[in-house]
Enzyme design. Sequence first.
Site, PDB file in Angstrom:
ATOM      1  N   LYS A  73     146.178  45.554  75.849  1.00  0.00           N
ATOM      2  CA  LYS A  73     147.557  45.372  76.668  1.00  0.00           C
ATOM      3  C   LYS A  73     147.967  44.171  76.371  1.00  0.00           C
ATOM      4  O   LYS A  73     148.470  43.387  77.493  1.00  0.00           O
ATOM      5  CB  LYS A  73     147.565  46.109  77.763  1.00  0.00           C
ATOM      6  CG  LYS A  73     148.888  46.390  78.094  1.00  0.00           C
ATOM      7  CD  LYS A  73     148.631  46.999  79.359  1.00  0.00           C
ATOM      8  CE  LYS A  73     149.410  45.809  80.476  1.00  0.00           C
ATOM      9  NZ  LYS A  73     150.727  45.621  80.349  1.00  0.00           N
TER      10      LYS A  73
ATOM     11  N   GLU B 253     141.714  34.400  83.966  1.00  0.00           N
ATOM     12  CA  GLU B 253     141.677  33.599  83.668  1.00  0.00           C
ATOM     13  C   GLU B 253     143.207  33.516  84.028  1.00  0.00           C
ATOM     14  O   GLU B 253     143.862  34.510  83.920  1.00  0.00           O
ATOM     15  CB  GLU B 253     141.902  33.052  81.844  1.00  0.00           C
ATOM     16  CG  GLU B 253     140.303  33.085  81.002  1.00  0.00           C
ATOM     17  CD  GLU B 253     140.825  33.411  79.518  1.00  0.00           C
ATOM     18  OE1 GLU B 253     141.543  33.005  79.357  1.00  0.00           O
ATOM     19  OE2 GLU B 253     140.097  34.500  79.685  1.00  0.00           O
TER      20      GLU B 253
ATOM     21  N   CYS C 140     149.430  27.582  81.866  1.00  0.00           N
ATOM     22  CA  CYS C 140     148.486  27.519  83.156  1.00  0.00           C
ATOM     23  C   CYS C 140     148.300  26.587  83.033  1.00  0.00           C
ATOM     24  O   CYS C 140     147.705  26.017  84.670  1.00  0.00           O
ATOM     25  CB  CYS C 140     147.974  28.322  83.292  1.00  0.00           C
ATOM     26  SG  CYS C 140     146.386  28.425  81.142  1.00  0.00           S
TER      27      CYS C 140
ATOM     28  N   GLU D 257     151.813  27.462  92.627  1.00  0.00           N
ATOM     29  CA  GLU D 257     152.062  27.598  91.112  1.00  0.00           C
ATOM     30  C   GLU D 257     153.575  27.656  91.035  1.00  0.00           C
ATOM     31  O   GLU D 257     154.088  28.592  91.602  1.00  0.00           O
ATOM     32  CB  GLU D 257     151.589  28.403  89.995  1.00  0.00           C
ATOM     33  CG  GLU D 257     151.535  28.177  88.607  1.00  0.00           C
ATOM     34  CD  GLU D 257     150.494  29.264  87.948  1.00  0.00           C
ATOM     35  OE1 GLU D 257     150.933  30.934  88.273  1.00  0.00           O
ATOM     36  OE2 GLU D 257     149.498  28.675  87.410  1.00  0.00           O
TER      37      GLU D 257
HETATM   38  P1  NAD Z   1     150.317  38.957  85.480  1.00  0.00           P
HETATM   39  O1  NAD Z   1     149.208  38.899  85.493  1.00  0.00           O
HETATM   40  O2  NAD Z   1     151.958  39.223  85.860  1.00  0.00           O
HETATM   41  O3  NAD Z   1     151.162  40.013  84.512  1.00  0.00           O
HETATM   42  C1  NAD Z   1     149.654  39.652  83.290  1.00  0.00           C
HETATM   43  C2  NAD Z   1     149.398  40.430  82.432  1.00  0.00           C
HETATM   44  O4  NAD Z   1     148.620  41.647  83.981  1.00  0.00           O
HETATM   45  C3  NAD Z   1     150.490  42.086  82.481  1.00  0.00           C
HETATM   46  O5  NAD Z   1     149.931  42.614  80.244  1.00  0.00           O
HETATM   47  C4  NAD Z   1     150.569  42.861  83.558  1.00  0.00           C
HETATM   48  O6  NAD Z   1     151.386  43.476  82.539  1.00  0.00           O
HETATM   49  C5  NAD Z   1     149.388  43.135  84.010  1.00  0.00           C
HETATM   50  N1  NAD Z   1     148.923  43.262  84.696  1.00  0.00           N
HETATM   51  C6  NAD Z   1     149.575  43.730  86.108  1.00  0.00           C
HETATM   52  N2  NAD Z   1     148.875  44.132  87.296  1.00  0.00           N
HETATM   53  C7  NAD Z   1     147.720  45.397  86.447  1.00  0.00           C
HETATM   54  C8  NAD Z   1     147.568  45.856  87.220  1.00  0.00           C
HETATM   55  N3  NAD Z   1     147.098  46.099  88.412  1.00  0.00           N
HETATM   56  N4  NAD Z   1     146.450  46.596  86.759  1.00  0.00           N
HETATM   57  C9  NAD Z   1     145.813  46.170  85.210  1.00  0.00           C
HETATM   58  N5  NAD Z   1     146.620  44.775  84.563  1.00  0.00           N
HETATM   59  C10 NAD Z   1     148.075  44.378  85.169  1.00  0.00           C
HETATM   60  O7  NAD Z   1     151.015  37.585  84.615  1.00  0.00           O
HETATM   61  P2  NAD Z   1     152.478  36.809  83.568  1.00  0.00           P
HETATM   62  O8  NAD Z   1     154.024  36.990  84.798  1.00  0.00           O
HETATM   63  O9  NAD Z   1     152.188  37.940  82.273  1.00  0.00           O
HETATM   64  O10 NAD Z   1     151.624  35.549  83.300  1.00  0.00           O
HETATM   65  C11 NAD Z   1     151.549  34.318  84.069  1.00  0.00           C
HETATM   66  C12 NAD Z   1     150.478  34.179  84.959  1.00  0.00           C
HETATM   67  O11 NAD Z   1     149.260  33.960  83.738  1.00  0.00           O
HETATM   68  C13 NAD Z   1     150.543  32.891  85.404  1.00  0.00           C
HETATM   69  O12 NAD Z   1     150.042  32.655  87.202  1.00  0.00           O
HETATM   70  C14 NAD Z   1     149.932  31.675  85.080  1.00  0.00           C
HETATM   71  O13 NAD Z   1     149.094  30.529  85.284  1.00  0.00           O
HETATM   72  C15 NAD Z   1     148.983  32.924  84.518  1.00  0.00           C
HETATM   73  N6  NAD Z   1     147.734  32.530  83.245  1.00  0.00           N
HETATM   74  C16 NAD Z   1     146.449  31.788  82.852  1.00  0.00           C
HETATM   75  C17 NAD Z   1     146.244  31.632  81.732  1.00  0.00           C
HETATM   76  C18 NAD Z   1     144.913  30.960  81.581  1.00  0.00           C
HETATM   77  O14 NAD Z   1     144.137  31.121  80.588  1.00  0.00           O
HETATM   78  N7  NAD Z   1     143.982  30.943  83.218  1.00  0.00           N
HETATM   79  C19 NAD Z   1     147.047  31.731  80.569  1.00  0.00           C
HETATM   80  C20 NAD Z   1     148.238  32.394  80.916  1.00  0.00           C
HETATM   81  C21 NAD Z   1     149.101  31.954  81.775  1.00  0.00           C
END
Ligand code: NAD
Length: 476
Positions: free
Chosen positions: A173, A248, A282, A380
Amino acid sequence: MEAYKQFINGKLVEASTGDWIEVENPYTGQIIGKAPRGDASDADVALVAAKAAQASWAKLAPATRATYLSQFAQIIRDNRVELAQLLMHEQAKIAGLAQVEIDVTAVYFDYYAGWARKYEGEIINSDDPQENIFLFQKPIGVAVGICPWNFPFFVMARKVAPALLTGCTSVIKPSSTTPLSTLRFAELISGLDLPAGVLNFVTGGGATLGNALVTHPNSDLVSLTGSVEAGVEIIRNSAEKIMKTSLELGGKAPVIVFPDADIDLAVKGVTDSRLIFSGQVCNCAERAYIHKDIYDEFVTKLKASFEAADYDDPAKDGVAYSSQVDRAQLEKITGMVERAKAAGATVLTGGAPADKGTGYFFQPTILEGAAHDSEIVQKEIFGPVLPILSWNDYDDVIARANDVEYGLTSSVFTTNINTTMQAIKDLNFGETYVNREHFEGIQGFHAGWRKSGIGGADGKHGLFEYLQSQVAYIRY
Ligand code: NAD
């Protein structure tokens, strides 16, 4: 406007809801395409297909499964410019970085294809000389991959490649903010003879479709890259299932600059690590600790470096970064900077959104004098904003660097090997970079401590996330 499709059970399909997600180019503000707005019924069809396909997929030799990863890599290479353009348009990633993301994704699929003949189990000595103990590595089953918007194409491969190589089937997804490059990839691979159900792409919201993937009885593992909040929800909502989650999450990476550092190298490393992709990475440098003996020289040079950074149209040559991904991100960053100022931080450069007539731009910003327990030092930012702090005592700076809820990456700049080794020992983070920008390699292991996550991705250890052991005791 182009309408993209999901890929479920070997077919390109619209959502069962008949509804769509419109995708905005954040730089131009124009809608550039639409993706199906799937819900729980799309999750169900995809997970039923993935479950049905898994046993026969796992029976293939790893080397046979790997041939599909190699084909994915070739398809990406054959369409590299088109995919990079789409990535640039759906998230305002500068053209050069978008191309790097596409090209590295092809390398990533090839890299994991190469593991087919390398990963192995173990033979363990038994207490009984007439017995062998074999530890087999078996696929966990159906792996759900939930992706963020910041590196949508690369993170997709991070979830697909180890899953398929090890004999898991996969349901991916993408984020609703950036689904198009992933759906274009799905369309491109839809002509291969990959068995139906082995790899599925569904699109929709996190709380609806995403949650349905997590709670469905057919999912055996969920790998999320995203926010801490989404990670907490996934752990909570999968608790009844006792399911493996690989998370992650966010970061708050410290950079520590020692008095013996090569200052020009450190200035470049910090600039690159903060401004890349508008700070929306991230592992970005999120706070910098500069020794008091070099503080003035470092800050003067860093200020000049931030002020020299061009931020503009992502297609323009030589730009350091472009628009934030959407208005919500710009407002979040603006709010954090305003609260930091109100709490006593001083703006050395930048400090506000930039009006370019189009896009959601924030100026390259350096803040000085923020308190250790303030929001800007603890949370962050995910934008081109760097709180800069001075230090004098080694134990104190290490304690401050470690004292955050995140534990993803960290870095040090020093020319002393003893300082390097001591700092690596004392820093409590999943990654530590020395004398370089923050960016991981595909053969490493990208895994956070504390609220930055559980488990991780890349390399041998990332492969083993998708495997579970079975120990056989064989008496003869
Ligand atoms: P987000 O958590 O808003 O969304 C990430 C994904 O999770 C999306 O596809 C979203 O639809 C899904 N999601 C959200 N709530 C959910 C739930 N309850 N159940 C299932 N799926 C759900 O994050 P974002 O805004 O897309 O990304 C930014 C964040 O990601 C930042 O905090 C960044 O640090 C982190 N990030 C971490 C890494 C890493 O490798 N550690 C890499 C890239 C981004």
